[in-house]
Design an enzyme around this catalytic site. Sequence first.
Site, PDB file in Angstrom:
ATOM      1  N   GLU A  96      11.098  -8.740   3.477  1.00 27.30           N
ATOM      2  CA  GLU A  96       9.933  -8.081   2.648  1.00 27.30           C
ATOM      3  C   GLU A  96       8.471  -8.486   2.888  1.00 27.30           C
ATOM      4  OE1 GLU A  96       8.905  -5.255   2.049  1.00 27.30           O
ATOM      5  OE2 GLU A  96       9.615  -4.446  -0.153  1.00 27.30           O
ATOM      6  N   ASP A  97       7.496  -7.731   3.310  1.00 30.69           N
ATOM      7  CA  ASP A  97       6.230  -8.155   3.498  1.00 30.69           C
ATOM      8  C   ASP A  97       5.521  -8.654   2.260  1.00 30.69           C
ATOM      9  OD1 ASP A  97       6.018  -5.813   2.523  1.00 30.69           O
ATOM     10  OD2 ASP A  97       4.390  -5.022   4.096  1.00 30.69           O
ATOM     11  N   ASP A 100       5.306  -6.397  -5.179  1.00 27.68           N
ATOM     12  CA  ASP A 100       4.326  -5.876  -6.180  1.00 27.68           C
ATOM     13  C   ASP A 100       4.920  -5.860  -7.542  1.00 27.68           C
ATOM     14  OD1 ASP A 100       2.047  -5.152  -7.275  1.00 27.68           O
ATOM     15  OD2 ASP A 100       1.806  -3.339  -6.046  1.00 27.68           O
ATOM     16  N   PHE A 149      -5.523  -6.101  -3.156  1.00 25.07           N
ATOM     17  CA  PHE A 149      -4.882  -5.174  -2.170  1.00 25.07           C
ATOM     18  C   PHE A 149      -4.991  -6.056  -0.715  1.00 25.07           C
ATOM     19  CE2 PHE A 149      -3.869  -2.027   0.972  1.00 25.07           C
ATOM     20  CZ  PHE A 149      -2.625  -1.708   0.398  1.00 25.07           C
ATOM     21  N   ARG A 162      -2.714  -3.476  10.563  1.00 24.48           N
ATOM     22  CA  ARG A 162      -1.670  -3.986  10.804  1.00 24.48           C
ATOM     23  C   ARG A 162      -1.461  -5.263  11.878  1.00 24.48           C
ATOM     24  NH1 ARG A 162       2.522  -1.550   7.780  1.00 24.48           N
ATOM     25  NH2 ARG A 162       2.445   0.986   7.923  1.00 24.48           N
TER      26      ARG A 162
END
Length: 178
Positions: A96-97, A100, A149, A162
């Site tokens: 997973e990047d 959160d 963020f 990206r």
Amino acid sequence: MPELLPVLDQETIEKLIDETARRISEDYAGRQLVLIGVLKGAFIFMADLVRRLTIPVTIDFIGTSSYGSQTVSSGHIRLTRQIGVDVAGRDVLIVEDIVDTGRTLAFLVAHLRSLGARSVNVCALLDKRARRQVEVAVPYCCYAAPDAFLVGYGLDYDERYRQLPGIYRLKFESEGTP
Ligand code: 5GP
């Protein structure tokens, strides 16, 4: 236009992934691993991680979406792409990047277990632990990220940023001066 504030440069990211890949290779020595990357954000991380692993692996990708605003997830997760490999009886590592609230991962762990995986573990490039709402273990975390963020290195804002080689905090005009 939002401002980009540097968080991690490319060289630092590479060192963090070296160390995480070494740990995974040691822990899974003698076993075969199925890596499941979470689209789209994990596509660069997956490519860099997999090339550093010294154990045999197969890879696939899964897609999720959560309805919500552009920077806050809603918690309602649905699959947008199902995996094409059979994970029954196999050791799975979700790649997973960023974690959160933990809702996406909790959903994916339960989903992969329901497909009969022997074990389901998690590797994340970034973990915003302070924001967790659902308890989910992330044993292979490259970097404990700030509550902000983040974009770059696969992570987007409205499909932009990206391709940036580093990780940046996106500072919106409405936030004012820190
Ligand atoms: P969770 O379900 O843990 O709340 O959210 C996980 C997903 O939300 C991530 O896979 C990612 O797509 C998105 N996300 C959460 N935080 C960030 C962030 O700081 N930047 C970006 N670009 N996406 C994020």
